[in-house]
Write a protein that holds these residues in place. Structure first.
Motif, PDB file in Angstrom:
ATOM      1  N   UNK A 176       0.837  -1.205   0.000  1.00 55.95           N
ATOM      2  CA  UNK A 176       0.000   0.000   0.000  1.00 55.95           C
ATOM      3  C   UNK A 176       0.867   1.248   0.000  1.00 55.95           C
ATOM      4  N   UNK A 177       1.947   1.234   0.773  1.00 56.24           N
ATOM      5  CA  UNK A 177       2.854   2.381   0.814  1.00 56.24           C
ATOM      6  C   UNK A 177       3.453   2.680  -0.558  1.00 56.24           C
ATOM      7  N   UNK A 178       3.658   1.635  -1.347  1.00 52.75           N
ATOM      8  CA  UNK A 178       4.305   1.822  -2.640  1.00 52.75           C
ATOM      9  C   UNK A 178       3.372   2.239  -3.766  1.00 52.75           C
ATOM     10  N   UNK A 179       2.070   2.195  -3.564  1.00 52.31           N
ATOM     11  CA  UNK A 179       1.115   2.596  -4.610  1.00 52.31           C
ATOM     12  C   UNK A 179       1.112   4.108  -4.734  1.00 52.31           C
ATOM     13  N   UNK A 180       1.229   4.596  -5.968  1.00 47.04           N
ATOM     14  CA  UNK A 180       1.387   6.042  -6.196  1.00 47.04           C
ATOM     15  C   UNK A 180       0.180   6.675  -6.863  1.00 47.04           C
ATOM     16  N   UNK A 181      -0.963   6.014  -6.829  1.00 45.06           N
ATOM     17  CA  UNK A 181      -2.179   6.568  -7.432  1.00 45.06           C
ATOM     18  C   UNK A 181      -3.263   6.681  -6.362  1.00 45.06           C
ATOM     19  N   UNK A 182      -4.259   7.537  -6.549  1.00 44.07           N
ATOM     20  CA  UNK A 182      -5.382   7.595  -5.610  1.00 44.07           C
ATOM     21  C   UNK A 182      -6.054   6.220  -5.523  1.00 44.07           C
ATOM     22  N   UNK A 183      -6.199   5.718  -4.323  1.00 46.74           N
ATOM     23  CA  UNK A 183      -6.723   4.353  -4.193  1.00 46.74           C
ATOM     24  C   UNK A 183      -7.369   4.122  -2.838  1.00 46.74           C
ATOM     25  N   UNK A 184      -8.247   3.134  -2.816  1.00 50.52           N
ATOM     26  CA  UNK A 184      -8.847   2.619  -1.585  1.00 50.52           C
ATOM     27  C   UNK A 184      -8.497   1.139  -1.506  1.00 50.52           C
ATOM     28  N   UNK A 185      -8.012   0.720  -0.361  1.00 49.64           N
ATOM     29  CA  UNK A 185      -7.570  -0.661  -0.161  1.00 49.64           C
ATOM     30  C   UNK A 185      -8.509  -1.357   0.823  1.00 49.64           C
ATOM     31  N   UNK A 186      -9.192  -2.398   0.347  1.00 43.17           N
ATOM     32  CA  UNK A 186     -10.111  -3.164   1.189  1.00 43.17           C
ATOM     33  C   UNK A 186      -9.372  -4.397   1.690  1.00 43.17           C
ATOM     34  N   UNK A 187      -9.124  -4.437   2.996  1.00 42.28           N
ATOM     35  CA  UNK A 187      -8.407  -5.545   3.609  1.00 42.28           C
ATOM     36  C   UNK A 187      -9.414  -6.462   4.309  1.00 42.28           C
ATOM     37  N   UNK A 188      -9.513  -7.687   3.825  1.00 41.59           N
ATOM     38  CA  UNK A 188     -10.512  -8.623   4.335  1.00 41.59           C
ATOM     39  C   UNK A 188      -9.960  -9.434   5.506  1.00 41.59           C
ATOM     40  N   UNK A 189     -10.767  -9.554   6.540  1.00 40.94           N
ATOM     41  CA  UNK A 189     -10.428 -10.360   7.734  1.00 40.94           C
ATOM     42  C   UNK A 189      -9.092  -9.959   8.355  1.00 40.94           C
ATOM     43  N   UNK A 190      -8.789  -8.673   8.297  1.00 42.29           N
ATOM     44  CA  UNK A 190      -7.538  -8.199   8.881  1.00 42.29           C
ATOM     45  C   UNK A 190      -7.603  -8.208  10.406  1.00 42.29           C
ATOM     46  N   UNK A 191      -8.804  -8.378  10.957  1.00 39.84           N
ATOM     47  CA  UNK A 191      -8.984  -8.347  12.411  1.00 39.84           C
ATOM     48  C   UNK A 191      -8.227  -9.458  13.120  1.00 39.84           C
ATOM     49  N   UNK A 192      -7.865 -10.535  12.382  1.00 37.11           N
ATOM     50  CA  UNK A 192      -7.158 -11.644  13.034  1.00 37.11           C
ATOM     51  C   UNK A 192      -5.784 -11.215  13.548  1.00 37.11           C
ATOM     52  N   UNK A 193      -5.289 -10.079  13.069  1.00 39.48           N
ATOM     53  CA  UNK A 193      -4.007  -9.563  13.545  1.00 39.48           C
ATOM     54  C   UNK A 193      -4.162  -8.697  14.797  1.00 39.48           C
ATOM     55  N   UNK A 194      -5.406  -8.426  15.181  1.00 38.56           N
ATOM     56  CA  UNK A 194      -5.670  -7.540  16.313  1.00 38.56           C
ATOM     57  C   UNK A 194      -5.915  -8.302  17.615  1.00 38.56           C
ATOM     58  N   UNK A 195      -5.785  -9.638  17.579  1.00 36.37           N
ATOM     59  CA  UNK A 195      -5.966 -10.436  18.787  1.00 36.37           C
ATOM     60  C   UNK A 195      -7.342 -11.050  18.859  1.00 36.37           C
ATOM     61  N   UNK A 196      -7.437 -12.339  18.534  1.00 33.69           N
ATOM     62  CA  UNK A 196      -8.717 -13.040  18.591  1.00 33.69           C
ATOM     63  C   UNK A 196      -8.515 -14.375  19.292  1.00 33.69           C
ATOM     64  N   UNK A 197      -9.353 -14.633  20.287  1.00 40.19           N
ATOM     65  CA  UNK A 197      -9.336 -15.881  21.049  1.00 40.19           C
ATOM     66  C   UNK A 197      -7.905 -16.250  21.459  1.00 40.19           C
ATOM     67  N   UNK A 198      -7.387 -17.383  20.939  1.00 46.33           N
ATOM     68  CA  UNK A 198      -6.068 -17.838  21.385  1.00 46.33           C
ATOM     69  C   UNK A 198      -4.925 -17.188  20.601  1.00 46.33           C
ATOM     70  N   UNK A 199      -5.258 -16.474  19.533  1.00 50.54           N
ATOM     71  CA  UNK A 199      -4.199 -15.859  18.735  1.00 50.54           C
ATOM     72  C   UNK A 199      -3.877 -14.483  19.293  1.00 50.54           C
ATOM     73  N   UNK A 200      -2.604 -14.235  19.669  1.00 52.37           N
ATOM     74  CA  UNK A 200      -2.258 -12.937  20.270  1.00 52.37           C
ATOM     75  C   UNK A 200      -2.209 -11.813  19.243  1.00 52.37           C
TER      76      UNK A 200
END
Length: 550
Positions: A81-105
């Motif tokens: 995303x940092x490297x994209x040089x045009x106006x854009x919207x980035x839809x990140x699916x199921x990214x919440x798993x990196x925010x801490x869910x159940x047994x996953x830190x």
């Protein structure tokens, strides 16, 4: 939030360069279409943006074409995303798993990377925004001030109507499906499907079409079964599948008439009269006198899903915080609206004391009261209560419920109706009846001998009489009922003082569920309060509620 509100808010967030937007929804396909719609319209966001989608399994893609499939880790995705040089919207699916869910830190590397990107995203000459699309809400404390939540509601009535019209058009043209619904019945089908996702609604309509090759008003029940799956998954609400109807409730004609007059009040036809859907009723009174039966029967009368709120699960720590549980229960009830929410023995679950639980009960009580006062979705609340002393005054004031009904001991005419219901329901086999006939004289005789009995006790008399005949392997006779009556000590005897206290409370605070013409046959008998013969003030022709008839 309406579709128009979603488009307006999203376009404003994008124009204002909000770096991170979080949309909680199961409907990825539908929300992505709306995001693409906004990003392609210059009149909405000034600078159109290209829409990229990312998932851990497919990498980045646009318009269903893979842009870079090698980006298969969250850190690589953010670096891309940092490297994209045009106006854009980035839809990140199921990214919440990196925010801490159940047994996953929590993935602190990802969290730190997101925080590092905030300033560059805000000040980039080419506007870029990141949208997290997830079926659940998970947010680490470190990002709470940086992520903006945006609601995306389930399909609207118009969306469901368009879907139903398309399915009718496609299937009716084949000649294999017969459509037998008028405009009002079609509206009922659409309203029944509200609260389902687009895919769930499509599945429900498809199931209704293939069931018997006919689309008609009876398919409302098919759609409600589909809704029951949504409800069961919450773990807090219980979907009550009942075949009871108002004919199974003996007496209580006052409340029955009140409910009949409000049937279909959530449909558009009620708007011509400037009517809003009713909020709900509180039914209090003597135990065993039909409060729960009314809650179940109104579901069949109105053809709406009946949801039972289990307050024990609200306070169950295994399900998460109690406050979140009550909010989730309310949200689910609204999602499947129009619906009926049954809160049984509400006095046990909604205490205003908050003692011994760090104020949890008070907060839950406050959340529920506020929702009752301000709710706009057609969720009809049926609350039942036995111990009226524990009902807090805030719950009883006008605006919470449309009416408070009181169920007293059944009158003679009501006992006759109750006997008739249960005898006709259970005495069907001619081999059991023998020469016994269910006549008006028999029913009147039994009703006269059961003065002071509640409805549940009358049902038990019928059951006990059948057990007498079953034990001796013979036909039933009238003496079986007499024996059952003599061996029953009614609630009016065992709890005489409590019943008098309930009546005293209801006489000025509630409307009698029994109409005035039926209350005229109350009798003053020693049996009701054995220790002290009641006076006319204790048991009057108007006892058990204000004299208001519907």
């Amino acid at each position: 939030m309406s579709k128009i509100d979603f488009i307006k808010d999203l376009s404003n967030f994008l124009k204002a360069r909000f770096p991170y937007i979080y949309i909680n929804t199961y409907e990825e396909e539908r929300v992505i279409k709306e995001i693409e719609n906004v990003c392609n319209r210059e009149e909405l966001i000034k600078t159109p943006r290209r829409v990229y989608e990312w998932s851990i399994t497919s990498g980045f893609y646009n318009n269903n074409r893979v842009v870079d499939g090698s980006v298969n880790t969250p850190i690589k995705a953010l670096e891309y995303i940092e490297g994209v040089s045009e106006p854009a919207v980035f839809i990140l699916k199921d990214f919440h798993v990196n925010f801490g869910v159940q047994s996953k830190p929590i993935n602190y590397e990802v969290v730190r990377k997101l925080r590092d990107m905030i300033i560059p995203l805000k000040h980039n000459p080419k506007p870029k925004n990141i949208i997290f699309v997830s079926p659940v809400t998970v947010l680490p404390d470190e990002l709470q001030k940086d992520i903006t939540f945006l609601d995306f509601d389930l399909p609207t009535k118009e969306d469901i109507t368009d879907l139903l019209d398309d399915m009718i058009a496609i299937n009716s043209s084949s000649g294999r499906i017969r459509i037998n619904i008028n405009q009002q019945e079609k509206e009922q089908l659409v309203k029944a499907a509200l609260g389902l996702t687009f895919q769930e609604a499509e599945n429900a309509f498809a199931r209704a079409l293939v069931k018997d090759g006919v689309m008609d008003i009876n398919d409302v029940q098919v759609i409600l079964k589909e809704k029951s799956q949504v409800i069961k998954k919450t773990g807090i609400l219980e979907y009550i599948n009942t075949n009871l109807n108002m004919n199974d409730v003996g007496g209580l004609e006052n409340i029955k008439r009140w409910l009949r007059k409000r049937n279909k009040s959530w449909l558009d036809s009620a708007k011509k009269y400037s009517l809003s859907p009713p909020k709900g009723v509180l039914i209090t009174g003597i135990p065993g006198c039909g409060k729960s039966l009314i809650a179940k029967a109104v579901s069949s009368m109105w053809q709406l899903p009946l949801l039972r709120l289990d307050m024990g699960k609200i306070y169950n720590g295994l399900l998460g915080s109690s406050e979140e549980n009550i909010r989730r229960a309310i949200k689910t009830a609204e999602a499947v609206a129009p619906s009926i929410l049954w809160v049984d023995e509400i006095e046990k679950g909604l205490s205003n004391s908050g003692s011994g639980d760090s104020g949890t009960s008070s907060r839950i009580f406050g959340t529920f009261l506020t929702w009752m006062q301000e709710k706009t979705k057609p969720v009809f609340v049926v609350s039942t209560a036995n111990n009226i002393d524990k009902l807090p005054p805030e719950l009883l004031r006008k605006g919470r419920f449309d009416e408070i009904f009181f169920t007293d001991l059944p009158t003679l005419s009501e006992r006759k109706a109750i006997f008739k219901v249960h005898m006709k329901k259970r005495l069907k086999n001619p081999q059991i009846l023998g020469g016994f006939q269910i006549t008006d004289d028999v029913i009147t005789d039994l009703a006269q001998k059961t003065e002071g009995f509640v409805g549940a006790e009358i049902e038990n008399i019928v059951i006990t009489a059948l057990y007498e005949a079953f034990f001796e392997d013979r036909c039933i006779d009238l003496n079986d009922f007499y024996k059952s009556i003599l061996n029953t000590v009614p609630l009016s005897v065992t709890q005489a003082e409590q019943i008098k206290a309930i009546r005293d409370w209801a006489n000025v605070r509630a409307v009698a569920a029994t109409p005035k013409e039926d209350r005229s046959d109350y009798k003053v008998i020693d049996k009701v309060i054995p220790e002290k013969k009641p006076t006319d003030d204790d048991i009057s022709s108007n006892r058990g509620g204000r004299t208001i008839d519907f």
